[in-house]
Scaffold this motif. Structure first.
Motif, PDB file in Angstrom:
ATOM      1  N   ALA A 214      45.465  34.749  23.094  1.00 52.43           N
ATOM      2  CA  ALA A 214      46.290  33.703  23.564  1.00 52.43           C
ATOM      3  C   ALA A 214      45.753  33.558  24.809  1.00 52.43           C
ATOM      4  CB  ALA A 214      47.850  33.938  23.380  1.00 52.43           C
ATOM      5  N   LEU A 215      45.466  34.584  25.849  1.00 48.90           N
ATOM      6  CA  LEU A 215      45.105  34.365  27.132  1.00 48.90           C
ATOM      7  C   LEU A 215      43.980  33.417  27.193  1.00 48.90           C
ATOM      8  CD1 LEU A 215      44.827  38.259  28.250  1.00 48.90           C
ATOM      9  CD2 LEU A 215      46.537  36.476  28.521  1.00 48.90           C
ATOM     10  N   GLN A 216      43.124  33.163  26.205  1.00 47.49           N
ATOM     11  CA  GLN A 216      41.980  32.059  26.248  1.00 47.49           C
ATOM     12  C   GLN A 216      42.380  30.914  26.703  1.00 47.49           C
ATOM     13  OE1 GLN A 216      38.921  33.052  26.848  1.00 47.49           O
ATOM     14  NE2 GLN A 216      39.912  35.194  27.058  1.00 47.49           N
ATOM     15  N   ARG A 217      44.029  30.376  26.309  1.00 44.75           N
ATOM     16  CA  ARG A 217      44.437  29.223  26.261  1.00 44.75           C
ATOM     17  C   ARG A 217      44.435  28.826  28.143  1.00 44.75           C
ATOM     18  NH1 ARG A 217      49.652  29.057  26.036  1.00 44.75           N
ATOM     19  NH2 ARG A 217      50.134  27.369  24.810  1.00 44.75           N
ATOM     20  N   LEU A 218      44.509  29.804  28.973  1.00 46.16           N
ATOM     21  CA  LEU A 218      44.441  29.507  30.232  1.00 46.16           C
ATOM     22  C   LEU A 218      43.349  28.706  30.733  1.00 46.16           C
ATOM     23  CD1 LEU A 218      46.042  32.712  31.753  1.00 46.16           C
ATOM     24  CD2 LEU A 218      47.249  30.681  31.377  1.00 46.16           C
ATOM     25  N   THR A 219      42.271  28.919  30.050  1.00 48.18           N
ATOM     26  CA  THR A 219      40.993  28.212  30.294  1.00 48.18           C
ATOM     27  C   THR A 219      40.961  26.667  30.223  1.00 48.18           C
ATOM     28  OG1 THR A 219      39.778  28.542  28.179  1.00 48.18           O
ATOM     29  CG2 THR A 219      39.740  30.378  29.950  1.00 48.18           C
ATOM     30  N   GLY A 220      41.823  26.451  29.084  1.00 50.46           N
ATOM     31  CA  GLY A 220      42.108  25.015  29.108  1.00 50.46           C
ATOM     32  C   GLY A 220      42.981  24.008  30.087  1.00 50.46           C
ATOM     33  N   ILE A 221      43.387  24.786  30.846  1.00 55.41           N
ATOM     34  CA  ILE A 221      44.337  24.224  31.999  1.00 55.41           C
ATOM     35  C   ILE A 221      43.394  23.364  32.869  1.00 55.41           C
ATOM     36  CG2 ILE A 221      45.862  24.562  33.884  1.00 55.41           C
ATOM     37  CD1 ILE A 221      47.137  26.574  32.525  1.00 55.41           C
ATOM     38  N   GLN A 222      43.467  22.091  32.846  1.00 53.17           N
ATOM     39  CA  GLN A 222      42.419  21.431  33.788  1.00 53.17           C
ATOM     40  C   GLN A 222      42.749  20.926  35.051  1.00 53.17           C
ATOM     41  OE1 GLN A 222      41.470  17.990  31.424  1.00 53.17           O
ATOM     42  NE2 GLN A 222      41.391  18.999  29.445  1.00 53.17           N
ATOM     43  N   CYS A 223      44.100  21.125  35.567  1.00 52.64           N
ATOM     44  CA  CYS A 223      44.436  20.803  36.816  1.00 52.64           C
ATOM     45  C   CYS A 223      44.474  21.874  37.942  1.00 52.64           C
ATOM     46  CB  CYS A 223      45.999  20.195  36.962  1.00 52.64           C
ATOM     47  SG  CYS A 223      46.954  21.291  36.071  1.00 52.64           S
ATOM     48  N   PRO A 224      44.098  21.509  39.185  1.00 53.01           N
ATOM     49  CA  PRO A 224      44.411  22.362  40.070  1.00 53.01           C
ATOM     50  C   PRO A 224      45.553  23.091  40.146  1.00 53.01           C
ATOM     51  CG  PRO A 224      43.437  20.301  40.941  1.00 53.01           C
ATOM     52  CD  PRO A 224      43.848  20.162  39.685  1.00 53.01           C
ATOM     53  N   THR A 225      45.503  24.657  40.243  1.00 52.09           N
ATOM     54  CA  THR A 225      46.733  25.463  40.048  1.00 52.09           C
ATOM     55  C   THR A 225      46.950  26.334  41.293  1.00 52.09           C
ATOM     56  OG1 THR A 225      46.565  25.183  37.613  1.00 52.09           O
ATOM     57  CG2 THR A 225      47.889  27.037  38.601  1.00 52.09           C
ATOM     58  N   LEU A 226      48.201  26.374  41.733  1.00 50.51           N
ATOM     59  CA  LEU A 226      48.603  27.425  42.708  1.00 50.51           C
ATOM     60  C   LEU A 226      49.561  28.632  42.192  1.00 50.51           C
ATOM     61  CD1 LEU A 226      48.835  28.478  45.495  1.00 50.51           C
ATOM     62  CD2 LEU A 226      50.744  27.091  45.893  1.00 50.51           C
ATOM     63  N   VAL A 227      49.121  29.820  42.058  1.00 51.52           N
ATOM     64  CA  VAL A 227      49.926  30.913  41.437  1.00 51.52           C
ATOM     65  C   VAL A 227      50.797  31.490  42.611  1.00 51.52           C
ATOM     66  CG1 VAL A 227      49.904  32.955  40.304  1.00 51.52           C
ATOM     67  CG2 VAL A 227      48.326  31.204  39.769  1.00 51.52           C
ATOM     68  N   ILE A 228      51.972  31.584  42.558  1.00 55.24           N
ATOM     69  CA  ILE A 228      52.799  32.234  43.688  1.00 55.24           C
ATOM     70  C   ILE A 228      53.421  33.316  42.976  1.00 55.24           C
ATOM     71  CG2 ILE A 228      55.011  31.930  44.834  1.00 55.24           C
ATOM     72  CD1 ILE A 228      54.153  29.032  45.338  1.00 55.24           C
ATOM     73  N   GLN A 229      53.539  34.572  43.544  1.00 56.94           N
ATOM     74  CA  GLN A 229      53.981  35.717  43.128  1.00 56.94           C
ATOM     75  C   GLN A 229      54.580  36.791  44.377  1.00 56.94           C
ATOM     76  OE1 GLN A 229      55.982  37.200  41.242  1.00 56.94           O
ATOM     77  NE2 GLN A 229      54.780  37.535  39.455  1.00 56.94           N
ATOM     78  N   GLY A 230      55.606  37.567  44.176  1.00 57.99           N
ATOM     79  CA  GLY A 230      56.026  38.778  44.978  1.00 57.99           C
ATOM     80  C   GLY A 230      54.965  39.916  44.652  1.00 57.99           C
ATOM     81  N   GLU A 231      55.064  40.862  45.461  1.00 54.42           N
ATOM     82  CA  GLU A 231      54.079  41.867  45.322  1.00 54.42           C
ATOM     83  C   GLU A 231      54.458  42.977  44.418  1.00 54.42           C
ATOM     84  OE1 GLU A 231      53.175  43.888  49.066  1.00 54.42           O
ATOM     85  OE2 GLU A 231      55.268  44.450  49.355  1.00 54.42           O
ATOM     86  N   ASN A 232      55.827  42.627  44.168  1.00 53.35           N
ATOM     87  CA  ASN A 232      56.172  43.906  42.883  1.00 53.35           C
ATOM     88  C   ASN A 232      57.428  43.337  42.271  1.00 53.35           C
ATOM     89  OD1 ASN A 232      56.792  46.308  41.742  1.00 53.35           O
ATOM     90  ND2 ASN A 232      58.037  47.133  43.105  1.00 53.35           N
ATOM     91  N   ASP A 233      57.059  42.302  41.225  1.00 55.06           N
ATOM     92  CA  ASP A 233      57.909  41.757  40.372  1.00 55.06           C
ATOM     93  C   ASP A 233      58.437  42.635  39.419  1.00 55.06           C
ATOM     94  OD1 ASP A 233      59.262  40.040  38.588  1.00 55.06           O
ATOM     95  OD2 ASP A 233      57.955  38.273  38.750  1.00 55.06           O
ATOM     96  N   LEU A 234      59.546  42.993  39.271  1.00 57.52           N
ATOM     97  CA  LEU A 234      60.277  43.765  38.319  1.00 57.52           C
ATOM     98  C   LEU A 234      60.500  43.182  37.116  1.00 57.52           C
ATOM     99  CD1 LEU A 234      63.009  45.534  40.814  1.00 57.52           C
ATOM    100  CD2 LEU A 234      60.493  46.159  40.329  1.00 57.52           C
ATOM    101  N   MET A 235      60.334  41.840  36.800  1.00 59.36           N
ATOM    102  CA  MET A 235      60.660  41.058  35.604  1.00 59.36           C
ATOM    103  C   MET A 235      59.338  40.646  34.926  1.00 59.36           C
ATOM    104  SD  MET A 235      63.158  37.690  35.436  1.00 59.36           S
ATOM    105  CE  MET A 235      64.889  38.265  34.466  1.00 59.36           C
ATOM    106  N   ILE A 236      58.524  40.262  35.489  1.00 58.18           N
ATOM    107  CA  ILE A 236      57.143  39.921  35.146  1.00 58.18           C
ATOM    108  C   ILE A 236      56.260  40.446  36.146  1.00 58.18           C
ATOM    109  CG2 ILE A 236      55.608  37.881  34.749  1.00 58.18           C
ATOM    110  CD1 ILE A 236      57.961  35.970  34.029  1.00 58.18           C
ATOM    111  N   PRO A 237      55.375  41.356  35.434  1.00 56.09           N
ATOM    112  CA  PRO A 237      54.443  42.202  36.351  1.00 56.09           C
ATOM    113  C   PRO A 237      53.489  41.577  37.072  1.00 56.09           C
ATOM    114  CG  PRO A 237      54.641  42.900  34.024  1.00 56.09           C
ATOM    115  CD  PRO A 237      55.379  41.685  33.955  1.00 56.09           C
ATOM    116  N   THR A 238      53.456  41.583  38.228  1.00 57.86           N
ATOM    117  CA  THR A 238      52.453  41.034  39.224  1.00 57.86           C
ATOM    118  C   THR A 238      51.277  40.955  39.005  1.00 57.86           C
ATOM    119  OG1 THR A 238      54.315  41.568  41.064  1.00 57.86           O
ATOM    120  CG2 THR A 238      51.876  40.837  41.855  1.00 57.86           C
TER     121      THR A 238
END
Length: 280
Positions: A214-238
């Motif tokens: 399912a990770l290969q789905r990400l290669t189909g995202i065509q638009c410019p993307t900004l990923v934002i994250q905290g350095e130690n997310d306890l809910m969704i691993p950074t």
């Protein structure tokens, strides 16, 4: 004329496919509107006013409740795919042919699916505190996080535990956030129901079932993307934010220090600046 802010923007409604969507619009400018998609059990008033107002200073911003959540009618979706199609229906109901999207947490799951099934709809994409379908560590949350996230009557202490790093400095920023998001008193959105909570957790669990392909789905995202994250997310691993940024063809990533799941509520001014520059 007094500018409309997060605290004063009226709640509006639009109907589509037997659902009455609750939403708010504020700000002006920008090439296209910026649609904000909310986190697990979140509603119109769970956004940080400081973040929303800073974003709306340069563009039109649209907030929305998912069907069956808080002030929106309808049946809450039990899969991310269904939620994405509901949000696409919402954009059609508003007559929007092109939008930028910022998805936070569960909203980031929805934003990814929207970008995949309606690539011409989304001009630019911001994924905050979220992760990709099938990635390691995504199949539900660890027990302490789940307990706080699924509390029948959530408290400020629950939000502080989930959203902010367990450090004195981050927790202090969390207390400041609680003060901001509780300030609106008129026309405040109603809390989400236990039914919508359980439906959304079904969607979270289905999204997180381990599936390397399912990770290969990400290669189909065509638009410019900004990923934002905290350095130690306890809910969704950074670490899965780095994975997303590596697989989305035109992506960049920004990690914020001493922050956890809700870095965008801990650093609203800084993140609004970074998002505005990216969208511009």
């Amino acid at each position: 004329m007094t500018a409309v802010t997060h605290h004063t923007a009226p709640t509006r409604f639009v109907e589509a496919e037997d659902v009455r969507y609750a939403y708010r619009r504020l700000g002006s400018g920008g090439e296209v509107p910026l649609l904000l998609l909310q986190h697990f059990t979140g509603n119109l008033d769970n956004w940080d006013p400081a973040l929303v107002d800073a974003l709306a200073a340069d563009r039109e911003v649209i907030l929305v409740d998912y069907p069956g959540v808080s002030s929106s009618t309808g049946t809450p979706a039990t899969t991310v795919a269904e939620m994405a199609r509901q949000m696409i229906t919402f954009t059609v109901a508003l007559g929007l042919s092109r939008v930028d999207v910022l998805g936070f947490s569960l909203g980031g799951f929805v934003a990814q699916d929207m970008a995949l099934v309606r690539p011409r709809l989304i001009r630019r994409l911001v994924l905050a505190g979220t992760g990709p379908k099938g990635a390691p560590g995504m199949h539900g949350w660890r027990k302490d996080i789940e307990t706080h996230a699924r509390a029948e009557e959530p408290t400020g202490e629950d939000l502080l535990y989930i959203f902010f790093a367990h450090t004195e400095t981050s927790q202090a920023k969390g207390v400041e956030f609680l003060g901001r998001f509780l300030q609106r008193s008129d026309d405040r959105d109603v809390p989400s129901s236990l039914r919508s909570r359980d439906a959304q957790y079904d969607a979270v669990l289905e999204w997180g079932i381990p599936d390397h392909s399912a990770l290969q789905r990400l290669t189909g995202i065509q638009c410019p993307t900004l990923v934002i994250q905290g350095e130690n997310d306890l809910m969704i691993p950074t670490k899965v934010s780095h994975l997303m940024a590596g697989l989305i063809p035109d992506a960049r990533i920004r990690i914020y220090p001493d922050a956890a799941h809700a870095s965008l509520f801990q650093y609203p001014t800084e993140i609004a600046k970074d998002v505005t520059e990216f969208l511009g």
